[in-house]
Structures are given as C-alpha cells and as structure tokens.
Design an enzyme around this catalytic site. Structure first.
Site, PDB file in Angstrom:
ATOM      1  N   SER A   1       0.833  -1.190   0.000  1.00 38.57           N
ATOM      2  CA  SER A   1       0.000   0.000   0.000  1.00 38.57           C
ATOM      3  C   SER A   1       0.878   1.254   0.000  1.00 38.57           C
ATOM      4  O   SER A   1       1.723   1.414  -0.883  1.00 38.57           O
ATOM      5  CB  SER A   1      -0.940  -0.035   1.213  1.00 38.57           C
ATOM      6  OG  SER A   1      -1.920   0.966   1.141  1.00 38.57           O
TER       7      SER A   1
ATOM      8  N   ASP B   1      -8.862  -6.747  -4.458  1.00 38.23           N
ATOM      9  CA  ASP B   1      -8.537  -5.402  -3.990  1.00 38.23           C
ATOM     10  C   ASP B   1      -9.278  -4.367  -4.838  1.00 38.23           C
ATOM     11  O   ASP B   1      -9.079  -4.282  -6.048  1.00 38.23           O
ATOM     12  CB  ASP B   1      -7.022  -5.188  -4.091  1.00 38.23           C
ATOM     13  CG  ASP B   1      -6.549  -3.922  -3.390  1.00 38.23           C
ATOM     14  OD1 ASP B   1      -7.364  -3.042  -3.091  1.00 38.23           O
ATOM     15  OD2 ASP B   1      -5.318  -3.830  -3.151  1.00 38.23           O
TER      16      ASP B   1
ATOM     17  N   ARG C   1     -12.412   6.402   9.400  1.00 41.15           N
ATOM     18  CA  ARG C   1     -11.865   5.044   9.405  1.00 41.15           C
ATOM     19  C   ARG C   1     -12.917   4.029   8.961  1.00 41.15           C
ATOM     20  O   ARG C   1     -12.599   3.063   8.258  1.00 41.15           O
ATOM     21  CB  ARG C   1     -11.364   4.698  10.802  1.00 41.15           C
ATOM     22  CG  ARG C   1     -10.646   3.356  10.893  1.00 41.15           C
ATOM     23  CD  ARG C   1      -9.400   3.331  10.041  1.00 41.15           C
ATOM     24  NE  ARG C   1      -8.544   2.199  10.372  1.00 41.15           N
ATOM     25  CZ  ARG C   1      -7.384   1.940   9.782  1.00 41.15           C
ATOM     26  NH1 ARG C   1      -6.933   2.745   8.834  1.00 41.15           N
ATOM     27  NH2 ARG C   1      -6.645   0.903  10.140  1.00 41.15           N
TER      28      ARG C   1
ATOM     29  N   HIS D   1      -7.926  -5.369  -0.122  1.00 44.86           N
ATOM     30  CA  HIS D   1      -6.642  -4.690   0.010  1.00 44.86           C
ATOM     31  C   HIS D   1      -5.879  -5.140   1.262  1.00 44.86           C
ATOM     32  O   HIS D   1      -4.654  -5.262   1.237  1.00 44.86           O
ATOM     33  CB  HIS D   1      -6.867  -3.177   0.050  1.00 44.86           C
ATOM     34  CG  HIS D   1      -5.610  -2.372   0.106  1.00 44.86           C
ATOM     35  ND1 HIS D   1      -4.648  -2.421  -0.886  1.00 44.86           N
ATOM     36  CD2 HIS D   1      -5.141  -1.508   1.047  1.00 44.86           C
ATOM     37  CE1 HIS D   1      -3.653  -1.604  -0.571  1.00 44.86           C
ATOM     38  NE2 HIS D   1      -3.923  -1.049   0.600  1.00 44.86           N
ATOM     39  N   ASP D   2      -6.588  -5.402   2.344  1.00 43.56           N
ATOM     40  CA  ASP D   2      -5.936  -5.835   3.578  1.00 43.56           C
ATOM     41  C   ASP D   2      -5.297  -7.211   3.460  1.00 43.56           C
ATOM     42  O   ASP D   2      -4.620  -7.659   4.389  1.00 43.56           O
ATOM     43  CB  ASP D   2      -6.941  -5.842   4.736  1.00 43.56           C
ATOM     44  CG  ASP D   2      -7.043  -4.489   5.428  1.00 43.56           C
ATOM     45  OD1 ASP D   2      -6.250  -3.593   5.084  1.00 43.56           O
ATOM     46  OD2 ASP D   2      -7.905  -4.334   6.299  1.00 43.56           O
TER      47      ASP D   2
END
EC number: 2.3.1.31
Length: 367
Positions: free
Chosen positions: A147, A301, A213, A330-331
């Site tokens: 990232s 992702d 968040r 993505h994580d």
C-alpha cells in the site's frame, strides 16, 4: 561504509531514534527545522552488509513490523532475524515516535497541529535514506512494502537505483488513482465535519476520524468480505447488525491509537503519490529502476486493483507480476502471509537460478 557484524547496531526490536538536526527541505517548497524518526532493528548485520531487509509500513503502521506483520517477520517466519538484519522506521508525518503534526515545532515551542507542512512520499523516502546513511548501510538486499509502504519502496527504487537489490511491491501503484483520492477526500470531509477539528488540541477531530476510518474499511475490504464475516444473524433482524458494529469498532479502535492530524497528513501524502512528477513521465520514472522487482496484486482489492500492480510489472525492467486470491481485499497483504511467503520464496529461487545460469554461461564463454 557498511558496519560489520558485532557493530553497535542493536540486533533487537527496541524503539530507537534518529535525530536529523539540520533544515530539511520538502518537495512542496516548505521545510522542517530538523526531524526525528523512530525505528527498530531485528537481527544482526552480517560482515559484508548483504542481509538488510528494509520494511516500509502502510498508512497507520508503526516501526515494529513484528507488531503488525507478525505472520511475515520474526523467528521462524519468512523474514527471520536469524538470517536478516531487518529495519523498519516510522515514517515522517506519523505519530509513533517520528516527527508529525503533534510534535513540537522548535521554532514556536508549540505543537504543529494544522500547521504541519505538506509532505510527500519523496520527502518520506528522503528521510528514510538519511537514516540509512546514519546506520552505515550501503546496500539493501530487499526493500518491501504494501500500500503506502509500496509507494515508498517504488520511490526509493527510482531515487536510489543502485541501492536496492530486490524490490517487493505489494498492493501498491505508480500513481494514486482518482478513485483513491476520492476515498481519502471523503474521509477528510468527515474529519472536517467534526466541530472540534479546528481546535488546536491533540484530540481534535476524533469523532470525525472515527467516521473516516469506517469509510476506509469499506475500501480495504469488499462486498464478499462483509458478506462472509459480517453476515446477518437471522432473517427477522431489524437492528444490531454485525456490519454496523464492526464499523463502530474499527473507528473506535483507531481513535485509541492515532490522531486526526496525522491521518489527515498521511492521506494527503497518498493523494500526491506520482512517480512521474518532474521526471518526464511515469514510464520514464519506472524505467530507471534497476532492482529485481516483484509486483504482487490481490485479486479482490478494490482500492489498489491488480491492474495497478500489473502496470508496475509491465514498465519496471524485467519485473515479475504475481497475484493472491484473497477474500480480504486490500488488507490481504497484511493477512495472507502464507501465500505471500510462497510467492516471494519461489520468485527468489527462480531469480537465483537465472543468475546461476548466466554466471555459468559467462564462464563457458571464457573457456
């Protein structure tokens, strides 16, 4: 020159500090009157300095990869301190020991807060490189990041093409997309909507950051992730949804360990990432990389889609692209350590085989 094994580089993961006491000019035109970077080391630098692994952390990471990437770093893991000298620094602008918006501005005696200057990935990498020089590291065996960490790694590969031998870019890109900028701006709008945001105090904007968040988590995962991990309890449910509780939890979790000023600053860093800036073009910039490069995408992702990692692999000389099929979007670069280890191990073995064949060919030619 490299410091040999047995030097005063600490072979442990205790937090250490590098203080740069000179004016540090920033890409956007402002400057910092010096800065501090917090960093950790694991393992021991070998005699010829050839075992350095430099890990670049992502948006809200810290200087200890054993904390947030324990599946990849530690005894018996892929990056084992028995084999490698592992360095990770908390980036400029962050809040885990390095100079950031809550740090004291020595010119005023007060925290920077909203006055912290605009910084870019190049500024961050420039600071990392000053730390590298302070540590006496002449070459990096592997520079790896996911990232925003991958954005740092690719910039470093361009800025110092003879420094890094192996470059591993995970779920990253050459330029941050309008899609990604839109996500970040939406998060900053949530922070701005918090009535406390304009106050000069460390906890300003916390409620807004909690909402920010929660927005970010949607881009870090995907539709299928939530369907699997946050499924409805039953068909009669009218409230108390797992997905809603999960968003609340993730927002509260970040508020306990981060601050809105740093979040604001580092999302702006992401937005301005573009390796082609003042280098003619993105392709020209990527073409300057000499490191052997592995670009890894995650099939699910949606924030850094695989097309961006494929682009890196196409335009970095002799780069290789590999893909992880993960439920976690993505994580996945933080979670899927087993397939990631397998991909990197196989790539390094194939690369070593090619080097051996080339060396044998050269020997045969001489004979």
């Amino acid at each position: 020159m490299s410091r040999a094994a047995g030097s005063n580089l600490k072979p442990i993961s205790q937090l250490q500090y590098f203080d740069y006491k000179y004016t540090y000019s920033l890409e956007a035109g402002a400057s910092l009157p010096g800065f501090r970077l917090a960093y950790t080391t694991r393992g021991t630098l070998n005699a010829d300095g050839s075992n350095v692994v430099w890990i670049c952390h992502a948006l809200t990471g810290n200087a200890d990869p054993g904390d947030w990437w324990s599946g990849m770093v530690g005894p018996g893991r892929f990056y084992d301190p028995e084999q490698y000298f592992i360095v990770c620094a908390n980036i400029l602008g962050s809040c885990y020991g390095s100079t950031g918006p809550l740090s004291i501005n020595p010119e005023t005696g007060d925290p920077y807060f909203h006055d912290f200057p605009t910084i870019t990935v190049r500024d961050i990498v420039g600071a990392l490189d000053l730390l590298r020089q302070e540590l006496g590291i002449d070459r990096i065996h592997t520079c790896i990041g996911g990232s925003v960490g991958g954005q740092q790694a690719v910039e470093w590969g361009i800025m110092q093409p003879d420094l890094i031998e192996n470059l591993v870019l995970l779920a990253s890109n050459a330029v941050f997309s309008p899609w990604g900028i839109a996500f970040n701006e939406s998060q900053r709008m949530a922070i701005e909507a918090d009535a406390t945001w304009r106050e000069r105090r460390p906890d300003a904007g916390q409620a807004g950051m909690k909402a920010a968040r929660a927005m970010a988590l949607i881009s870090y995962r995907n539709y299928d992730t939530y369907g699997f991990t946050q499924a409805l309890d039953n068909n009669e449910q009218l409230d108390g949804y797992k997905a809603a509780g999960y968003q609340q939890y993730q927002g509260e979790k970040l508020v306990r360990r981060f601050n809105a000023f740093t979040y604001w600053t580092l999302t702006k860093v992401m937005d301005s990432h573009n390796v082609g800036r003042n280098r003619g073009s993105i392709l020209n910039a990527l073409g300057q990389i000499k490191a052997r490069t592995l670009s890894v995408g995650i099939k699910s992702d949606i924030l850094f889609p695989p097309s961006e990692q494929q682009f890196l692999a196409r335009h970095i000389p002799d780069a290789v692209y590999q893909e992880i099929d993960s439920l976690y979007g993505h994580d996945g670069f933080l979670i899927e350590f087993k397939p990631l280890s397998q991909i990197i191990r196989k790539w390094m073995a194939e690369r070593a085989g090619k080097v051996l064949v080339q060396e044998e060919g050269r020997k045969g030619g001489r004979e």
